[in-house]
Design an enzyme around this catalytic site. Structure first.
Site, PDB file in Angstrom:
ATOM      1  N   LYS A  57       0.814  -1.219   0.000  1.00 63.75           N
ATOM      2  CA  LYS A  57       0.000   0.000   0.000  1.00 63.75           C
ATOM      3  C   LYS A  57       0.858   1.284   0.000  1.00 63.75           C
ATOM      4  CE  LYS A  57      -3.880  -2.220   2.387  1.00 63.75           C
ATOM      5  NZ  LYS A  57      -4.873  -2.066   3.472  1.00 63.75           N
TER       6      LYS A  57
ATOM      7  N   TYR B  72     -12.504  -2.086  -3.312  1.00 63.72           N
ATOM      8  CA  TYR B  72     -12.995  -2.162  -1.928  1.00 63.72           C
ATOM      9  C   TYR B  72     -14.520  -2.006  -1.846  1.00 63.72           C
ATOM     10  CZ  TYR B  72      -8.332  -2.181   0.233  1.00 63.72           C
ATOM     11  OH  TYR B  72      -7.068  -2.535   0.652  1.00 63.72           O
TER      12      TYR B  72
ATOM     13  N   ARG C  11      -1.519 -14.299   5.028  1.00 62.11           N
ATOM     14  CA  ARG C  11      -2.130 -13.576   6.155  1.00 62.11           C
ATOM     15  C   ARG C  11      -1.241 -13.680   7.406  1.00 62.11           C
ATOM     16  NH1 ARG C  11      -6.782 -11.343   5.037  1.00 62.11           N
ATOM     17  NH2 ARG C  11      -7.585 -11.215   7.146  1.00 62.11           N
TER      18      ARG C  11
ATOM     19  N   THR D 292      -4.595  -7.209  11.043  1.00 59.59           N
ATOM     20  CA  THR D 292      -5.003  -5.989  10.330  1.00 59.59           C
ATOM     21  C   THR D 292      -4.581  -4.746  11.104  1.00 59.59           C
ATOM     22  OG1 THR D 292      -6.904  -7.172   9.455  1.00 59.59           O
ATOM     23  CG2 THR D 292      -6.995  -4.780   9.332  1.00 59.59           C
TER      24      THR D 292
ATOM     25  N   ASN E  51      -1.975   0.319   6.899  1.00 53.26           N
ATOM     26  CA  ASN E  51      -1.422  -0.934   7.414  1.00 53.26           C
ATOM     27  C   ASN E  51      -0.543  -1.681   6.410  1.00 53.26           C
ATOM     28  OD1 ASN E  51      -3.456  -1.820   5.775  1.00 53.26           O
ATOM     29  ND2 ASN E  51      -4.506  -3.052   7.310  1.00 53.26           N
TER      30      ASN E  51
ATOM     31  N   HIS F 219      -2.159  -5.438   1.827  1.00 54.64           N
ATOM     32  CA  HIS F 219      -3.458  -6.112   1.750  1.00 54.64           C
ATOM     33  C   HIS F 219      -3.208  -7.540   1.298  1.00 54.64           C
ATOM     34  CE1 HIS F 219      -7.577  -7.121   0.633  1.00 54.64           C
ATOM     35  NE2 HIS F 219      -7.046  -7.658  -0.444  1.00 54.64           N
TER      36      HIS F 219
ATOM     37  N   GLU G 167     -10.194 -10.990  -6.599  1.00 57.66           N
ATOM     38  CA  GLU G 167      -9.208  -9.901  -6.545  1.00 57.66           C
ATOM     39  C   GLU G 167      -8.127 -10.071  -7.607  1.00 57.66           C
ATOM     40  OE1 GLU G 167      -9.811  -9.087  -1.755  1.00 57.66           O
ATOM     41  OE2 GLU G 167      -7.846  -9.670  -2.485  1.00 57.66           O
TER      42      GLU G 167
HETATM   43  P1  CMP Z   1      -7.383  -4.462   4.023  1.00 58.55           P
HETATM   44  O1  CMP Z   1      -6.956  -5.814   4.438  1.00 58.55           O
HETATM   45  O2  CMP Z   1      -6.778  -3.905   2.789  1.00 58.55           O
HETATM   46  O3  CMP Z   1      -8.976  -4.455   3.862  1.00 58.55           O
HETATM   47  C1  CMP Z   1      -9.770  -3.353   4.154  1.00 58.55           C
HETATM   48  C2  CMP Z   1      -8.999  -2.175   4.675  1.00 58.55           C
HETATM   49  O4  CMP Z   1      -9.755  -1.192   5.314  1.00 58.55           O
HETATM   50  C3  CMP Z   1      -8.034  -2.651   5.744  1.00 58.55           C
HETATM   51  O5  CMP Z   1      -7.027  -3.450   5.206  1.00 58.55           O
HETATM   52  C4  CMP Z   1      -7.599  -1.344   6.347  1.00 58.55           C
HETATM   53  O6  CMP Z   1      -6.602  -0.698   5.596  1.00 58.55           O
HETATM   54  C5  CMP Z   1      -8.907  -0.551   6.248  1.00 58.55           C
HETATM   55  N1  CMP Z   1      -9.557  -0.511   7.548  1.00 58.55           N
HETATM   56  C6  CMP Z   1     -10.093  -1.530   8.225  1.00 58.55           C
HETATM   57  N2  CMP Z   1     -10.608  -1.105   9.383  1.00 58.55           N
HETATM   58  C7  CMP Z   1     -10.392   0.233   9.438  1.00 58.55           C
HETATM   59  C8  CMP Z   1     -10.694   1.238  10.368  1.00 58.55           C
HETATM   60  N3  CMP Z   1     -11.316   0.949  11.501  1.00 58.55           N
HETATM   61  N4  CMP Z   1     -10.310   2.505  10.083  1.00 58.55           N
HETATM   62  C9  CMP Z   1      -9.690   2.792   8.931  1.00 58.55           C
HETATM   63  N5  CMP Z   1      -9.376   1.863   7.987  1.00 58.55           N
HETATM   64  C10 CMP Z   1      -9.720   0.605   8.252  1.00 58.55           C
END
Ligand code: CMP
Length: 139
Positions: A11, A51, A87, A93, A114, A117, A128
């Site tokens: 990311k 998303y 994972r 996450t 984070n 993904h 995906e």
């Molecule tokens: P990802 O695994 O890419 O899938 C959905 C994404 O939404 C997740 O990683 C985070 O980057 C984002 N995400 C999930 N929960 C939150 C949250 N509470 N606040 C902001 N971003 C979030």
């Protein structure tokens, strides 16, 4: 045990921080094979499409803004139990809950930014992979 394919995205926070090489090395050291890869700057429409499942979440706008901020590295990873394996390599996450030795423990700032993904199921991995690599076979 089955050979699977999963989708990875490095990311914007991680590409901005020059962590692409370190993250790809962690992926390869874990035994996952990179079988397709591209660097791309997502448009708003692409981020919203990828998303779409999160469209009703309160953080959706923030997520789309973040994912379009800088280029990302999208790849298809192959290996035994690749979905679950990646994972594990990513960590939780929320990086505050991620184990030592995981990508998110090493590089992620918070639950929004984070670093990586990874697909959460084999079914979503197929969707995906098709989203980013429509000509790449899904196992
Ligand atoms: P990802 O695994 O890419 O899938 C959905 C994404 O939404 C997740 O990683 C985070 O980057 C984002 N995400 C999930 N929960 C939150 C949250 N509470 N606040 C902001 N971003 C979030």
């Amino acid at each position: 045990m089955a050979t699977e394919r999963t989708l990875s995205i490095i990311k914007p926070d991680a590409t901005e921080g020059n962590h692409i090489g370190d993250i790809l090395a962690m992926i390869e050291k874990a035994g996952l094979k990179i079988v397709a890869m591209k660097m791309t700057h997502l448009s708003k429409a692409e981020a919203e499409g990828f998303y779409a499942v999160h469209a009703e979440r309160p953080f959706f706008g923030e997520l789309v803004q973040f994912m379009t901020r800088s280029p990302v590295v999208v790849s298809v990873l192959e290996g035994e139990n690749a979905v679950a394996k990646y994972r594990e390599v990513m960590g939780a996450t929320n990086p505050a809950e991620a184990d030592e030795g995981t990508i998110r423990k090493a590089f992620a700032k918070d639950i929004g930014e984070n670093s990586v993904h990874g697909s959460d199921s084999l079914e979503n991995a197929a969707k995906e992979i098709a989203f980013f690599f429509p000509t790449t076979a899904v196992l």
